[in-house]
Write an enzyme that holds these catalytic residues in place. Sequence first.
Site, mmCIF file in Angstrom:
data_model
loop_
_atom_site.group_PDB
_atom_site.id
_atom_site.type_symbol
_atom_site.label_atom_id
_atom_site.label_comp_id
_atom_site.label_asym_id
_atom_site.label_seq_id
_atom_site.Cartn_x
_atom_site.Cartn_y
_atom_site.Cartn_z
ATOM 1 N N HIS A 19 -32.978 -3.737 46.613
ATOM 2 C CA HIS A 19 -32.959 -4.944 47.441
ATOM 3 C C HIS A 19 -34.213 -5.003 48.313
ATOM 4 O O HIS A 19 -34.841 -6.057 48.459
ATOM 5 C CB HIS A 19 -31.737 -4.967 48.362
ATOM 6 C CG HIS A 19 -30.433 -5.109 47.664
ATOM 7 N ND1 HIS A 19 -29.415 -4.196 47.822
ATOM 8 C CD2 HIS A 19 -29.962 -6.050 46.813
ATOM 9 C CE1 HIS A 19 -28.374 -4.582 47.106
ATOM 10 N NE2 HIS A 19 -28.682 -5.706 46.475
ATOM 11 N N LYS A 43 -15.256 -9.105 45.748
ATOM 12 C CA LYS A 43 -15.853 -7.850 45.299
ATOM 13 C C LYS A 43 -15.217 -6.640 45.988
ATOM 14 O O LYS A 43 -15.526 -5.513 45.643
ATOM 15 C CB LYS A 43 -17.369 -7.844 45.571
ATOM 16 C CG LYS A 43 -18.176 -8.677 44.595
ATOM 17 C CD LYS A 43 -19.659 -8.428 44.802
ATOM 18 C CE LYS A 43 -20.488 -9.124 43.741
ATOM 19 N NZ LYS A 43 -21.919 -8.872 43.936
ATOM 20 N N ARG A 97 -32.657 -7.459 37.495
ATOM 21 C CA ARG A 97 -32.912 -6.082 37.072
ATOM 22 C C ARG A 97 -33.127 -5.988 35.572
ATOM 23 O O ARG A 97 -33.898 -5.184 35.104
ATOM 24 C CB ARG A 97 -31.731 -5.184 37.455
ATOM 25 C CG ARG A 97 -31.606 -4.924 38.924
ATOM 26 C CD ARG A 97 -30.459 -3.998 39.172
ATOM 27 N NE ARG A 97 -29.242 -4.582 38.628
ATOM 28 C CZ ARG A 97 -28.146 -4.829 39.306
ATOM 29 N NH1 ARG A 97 -28.080 -4.522 40.568
ATOM 30 N NH2 ARG A 97 -27.100 -5.360 38.737
ATOM 31 N N SER A 135 -25.813 -1.450 43.827
ATOM 32 C CA SER A 135 -24.916 -0.992 44.892
ATOM 33 C C SER A 135 -23.687 -0.301 44.301
ATOM 34 O O SER A 135 -23.214 0.704 44.828
ATOM 35 C CB SER A 135 -24.477 -2.174 45.762
ATOM 36 O OG SER A 135 -25.583 -2.725 46.433
#
Length: 176
Positions: A19, A43, A97, A135
């Site tokens: 990030h 999430k 990514r 993450s």
Amino acid sequence: MADRVGVYPGTFDPITNGHLDIINRATKLVDRLIIGVAVNAGKGPLFTLEERADLTRAAVDALPNKNGCTIEVRPFDNLLMHFAAECGAQTIIRGLRAVSDFEYEFQMAGMNARVNPRIDTVFLMASERCQFISSRFVKEIGRLGGDISTFVPETVRKALESRFAEEKAAAGGNAT
């Protein structure tokens, strides 16, 4: 001339060096970057919204070079395009990514453009050294006792280790 304002949204649970790579590169594109920390309860975040915003602020404050860009961290709980408009943003910054990220992000950018065609989405490819960092993987590795120090800032590593110790203590305390 008006400031070029960008919003970089995410859950940031937690913020990673990936990030920060995108943030650093985004500072070269805008005069003001607002990092929008999203509620995203779906999430099931490890950290509260306030904790995620605080960890993100600490990580951003430690960046050595902000390229003359003003960076602000703001939590939000409404539609991204409404948040971006409230911030006066002309641009949404999204990190990619891998090719697998592109399809979802492409659909999201299309929907966002329909909601507010005055705000563009800009995709930044993750640097080669950050393409694998997520993450979710950081939490999984950390929770199982792996070394996460190369994936997150020191303040985040400490917060994760503390949270995992709390989880372990709670789980051990319930086993009677």
